[in-house]
Design a protein around this motif. Structure first.
Motif, mmCIF file in Angstrom:
data_model
loop_
_atom_site.group_PDB
_atom_site.id
_atom_site.type_symbol
_atom_site.label_atom_id
_atom_site.label_comp_id
_atom_site.label_asym_id
_atom_site.label_seq_id
_atom_site.Cartn_x
_atom_site.Cartn_y
_atom_site.Cartn_z
ATOM 1 N N ALA A 33 29.478 86.502 14.845
ATOM 2 C CA ALA A 33 29.414 87.794 14.411
ATOM 3 C C ALA A 33 30.990 88.383 14.524
ATOM 4 O O ALA A 33 31.462 88.998 13.662
ATOM 5 N N SER A 34 31.761 87.923 15.608
ATOM 6 C CA SER A 34 33.132 88.213 15.906
ATOM 7 C C SER A 34 33.922 87.604 14.725
ATOM 8 O O SER A 34 34.909 88.454 14.330
ATOM 9 N N ASP A 35 33.868 86.339 14.441
ATOM 10 C CA ASP A 35 34.513 85.921 13.261
ATOM 11 C C ASP A 35 34.466 86.492 11.977
ATOM 12 O O ASP A 35 35.581 86.968 11.251
ATOM 13 N N MET A 36 33.139 86.915 11.599
ATOM 14 C CA MET A 36 32.810 87.610 10.459
ATOM 15 C C MET A 36 33.405 89.085 10.431
ATOM 16 O O MET A 36 34.137 89.251 9.213
ATOM 17 N N GLN A 37 33.344 89.678 11.575
ATOM 18 C CA GLN A 37 34.083 90.970 11.753
ATOM 19 C C GLN A 37 35.466 90.999 11.526
ATOM 20 O O GLN A 37 36.211 91.853 10.610
ATOM 21 N N SER A 38 36.393 89.936 12.135
ATOM 22 C CA SER A 38 37.513 89.638 11.763
ATOM 23 C C SER A 38 38.010 89.306 10.453
ATOM 24 O O SER A 38 38.982 89.859 9.943
ATOM 25 N N LYS A 39 37.089 88.535 9.886
ATOM 26 C CA LYS A 39 37.525 88.296 8.473
ATOM 27 C C LYS A 39 37.237 89.157 7.619
ATOM 28 O O LYS A 39 38.047 89.811 6.585
ATOM 29 N N VAL A 40 36.318 90.198 7.676
ATOM 30 C CA VAL A 40 36.019 91.235 7.044
ATOM 31 C C VAL A 40 37.092 92.396 7.161
ATOM 32 O O VAL A 40 37.770 92.963 6.169
ATOM 33 N N SER A 41 37.473 92.485 8.284
ATOM 34 C CA SER A 41 38.799 93.430 8.547
ATOM 35 C C SER A 41 40.050 92.996 7.929
ATOM 36 O O SER A 41 40.696 93.805 7.298
#
Length: 85
Positions: A15-23
């Motif tokens: 989830a953290s990786d996805m949030q970082s990539k989306v940001s």
């Protein structure tokens, strides 16, 4: 078999990786520039409207309340004077 805590850690990491990539995608996309331009246009429009800040409004509201209190006190004095005459 993985422990529940290990699964939870993996889910959190994903989830953290996805949030970082989306940001990163949003930050580098045209949407970011559009948002910035819309904000600029809105600020210019607000400046043309001659709006007041919340602080200015609250200050004027307090001044008005004090003025009303003084007016009511003066009206009461005038009424009392009129009764004595």
């Amino acid at each position: 078999m993985q422990k529940p805590s290990e699964i939870l850690e993996q889910v959190q990491r994903i989830a953290s990786d996805m949030q970082s990539k989306v940001s990163d995608v949003i930050r580098n996309s045209p949407a970011h520039e559009i948002e910035k331009n819309v904000r600029t246009m809105m600020n210019q429009g607000f400046q043309k409207m001659d709006l007041v800040t919340r602080e200015e409004f609250e200050l004027q509201n307090k001044v008005l309340a004090k003025t009303r209190e003084k007016l009511e006190a003066l009206e009461a004095k005038v009424a009392a004077l009129e009764k004595t005459q």
